[in-house]
Scaffold this motif. Structure first.
Motif, PDB file in Angstrom:
ATOM      1  N   GLY A 158       0.824  -1.213   0.000  1.00  0.00           N
ATOM      2  CA  GLY A 158       0.000   0.000   0.000  1.00  0.00           C
ATOM      3  C   GLY A 158       0.853   1.256   0.000  1.00  0.00           C
ATOM      4  N   ALA A 174       2.729   1.651  -3.269  1.00  0.00           N
ATOM      5  CA  ALA A 174       1.847   2.211  -4.294  1.00  0.00           C
ATOM      6  C   ALA A 174       1.745   3.725  -4.155  1.00  0.00           C
ATOM      7  N   LYS A 175       1.571   4.162  -2.910  1.00  0.00           N
ATOM      8  CA  LYS A 175       1.409   5.597  -2.666  1.00  0.00           C
ATOM      9  C   LYS A 175       2.667   6.375  -3.067  1.00  0.00           C
ATOM     10  N   ARG A 187       5.027   5.434  -5.185  1.00  0.00           N
ATOM     11  CA  ARG A 187       5.225   5.403  -6.637  1.00  0.00           C
ATOM     12  C   ARG A 187       4.305   6.394  -7.329  1.00  0.00           C
ATOM     13  N   VAL A 216      -2.757   2.290  -8.449  1.00  0.00           N
ATOM     14  CA  VAL A 216      -1.842   3.278  -9.014  1.00  0.00           C
ATOM     15  C   VAL A 216      -2.336   3.787 -10.367  1.00  0.00           C
ATOM     16  N   ASN A 256      -2.507  -2.896   5.128  1.00  0.00           N
ATOM     17  CA  ASN A 256      -1.589  -1.996   4.425  1.00  0.00           C
ATOM     18  C   ASN A 256      -1.211  -2.487   3.042  1.00  0.00           C
ATOM     19  N   ASN A 257      -2.092  -3.271   2.450  1.00  0.00           N
ATOM     20  CA  ASN A 257      -1.808  -3.736   1.106  1.00  0.00           C
ATOM     21  C   ASN A 257      -2.682  -3.047   0.071  1.00  0.00           C
ATOM     22  N   MET A 258      -3.399  -2.022   0.500  1.00  0.00           N
ATOM     23  CA  MET A 258      -4.154  -1.195  -0.438  1.00  0.00           C
ATOM     24  C   MET A 258      -4.149   0.221   0.100  1.00  0.00           C
ATOM     25  N   MET A 259      -4.086   1.188  -0.807  1.00  0.00           N
ATOM     26  CA  MET A 259      -4.153   2.581  -0.365  1.00  0.00           C
ATOM     27  C   MET A 259      -5.534   2.837   0.233  1.00  0.00           C
TER      28      MET A 259
END
Lengths: 92, 263
Positions: free
Chosen positions: A13, A16-17, A19, B146, B182-185
């Motif tokens: 997560g 991703a943020k 990047r 993303v 914490n594996n997704m925004m």
């Protein structure tokens, strides 16, 4: 994810943020490769007046850096300019 | 005088059509007179999501070209008397309609409807320009990925360049457990990056697929996504509705952790 990995790996997560933040800086800057190339040449011209630089190895890019005052990340232009020799202007 | 809202995203497959169907149906449930316009010419989809695909006679391009009157092309919803659909044409392409024509159509519909909701095609070409031409405000849909957020950022930039008065963000398909791990925004992360007002968070919900299979938008149902969509509709009408508790990183450890944080 194992217990040991937990300390080694950044969670996807936050990856991703981070990047995204980086890619958006260059997206938003809307700097085409041509403009970047022009800017690079202009920088070379200016600096070459004062020192001898390695033009081949020179690299400029737009990225982010943490602001000294606020600690928030802000866009920044990074220029890596290897110096070959410091020209010292001799009096003619 | 009605309000024209465009539902857009940049990236395809993030839920524009589902959002259009649910927000439109929700506003009709709340007593508003609503027309949904599918502006994706050549790739018609809103009709099947609404379950109205068998009732199409005329379409958007017929109206624009003057082959029929607007009233003839509007399809009344099965369940809601104040909800109508103007379907897209399947056999034409995007150049069949111009932004000026879309604006004129929206202005005409404003006289009779409270809300005109435009389902925008993916991309930033003419279909996008057509869809936003007459719009008073925009709902930008994104997922916490993303690629989707990047495209949403580009769309928000283009909306600003086109002087869109108001832009709201919907974070769609959020998976609460993945956010906790914490594996997704989180929706907060997405809002921080995009810097626009959040109007709702819709959880990833299997019931959406079931609803789409049946051609019945699930807004207002007991499903979590149905509640989330209804909340978005209420917020559009100006009500203050707190966010459903699904976006926060509220596991027991982070709760304890937050006790030690400043603020």
């Amino acid at each position: 994810m194992g217990f040991a990995d937990f300390f080694k790996k950044k969670s996807s997560g936050s990856v991703a943020k981070d990047r995204l933040k980086l890619v958006l800086v260059s997206d938003r800057a809307n700097c085409s490769p041509e403009i970047m190339e022009q800017m690079k040449n202009d920088i070379i011209q200016v600096i070459s007046k004062y020192m001898e630089i390695d033009m081949e190895a020179m690299d400029i890019k737009i990225s982010t850096t943490e602001s000294d005052e606020t600690g928030v990340s802000v866009p920044a232009l990074f220029a890596n300019i290897p110096i070959r020799d410091m020209k010292t202007k001799k009096a003619e | 005088m009605g309000e024209v809202i465009v539902v857009t995203s940049g990236k395809g497959g993030v839920g524009k059509t589902t959002t259009t169907a649910n927000v439109g149906t929700g506003l009709a449930k709340l007593g508003k007179k609503v027309v949904l316009i599918d502006t994706d010419i050549g790739l018609r989809n809103l009709d099947v999501v609404m379950g109205l695909e068998n009732r199409i006679v005329y379409n958007l391009v017929d109206v624009i070209e003057g082959n029929c009157r607007i009233k003839q092309a509007l399809i009344k919803d099965k369940r809601h008397d104040t909800l109508y659909l103007l379907p897209s044409a399947q056999t034409k392409d995007k150049s069949a309609v111009s932004p000026e024509q879309m604006k004129k159509l929206a202005d005409q519909l404003k006289e009779e409807f409270d809300y005109i909701i435009m389902d925008c095609p993916a991309g930033i070409e003419q279909g996008f320009q057509n869809a936003i031409a007459g719009a008073d405000s925009a709902l930008v849909v994104t997922t916490p990925e993303v690629s989707a957020v990047r495209d949403a950022d580009r769309i928000i930039g283009l909306l600003e360049a086109n002087e869109m008065k108001q832009t709201h963000l919907i974070v769609n398909r959020l998976r609460t457990q993945m956010v906790k791990d914490n594996n997704m925004m989180s929706s907060d992360d997405v809002v921080e990056i995009l810097g626009v007002d959040l109007i709702g968070v819709v959880p990833d919900d299997e019931q959406i697929i079931v609803a789409t299979n049946n051609g019945e938008p699930l807004v207002g149902s007991d499903a979590l996504s149905g509640k989330a969509y209804m909340n978005i509709c209420r917020r559009l009408l100006g009500e203050e509705v707190p966010l459903l508790d699904l976006n926060s990183k509220n596991g027991i450890f982070s709760k304890i952790g937050s006790l030690f944080k400043k603020n």
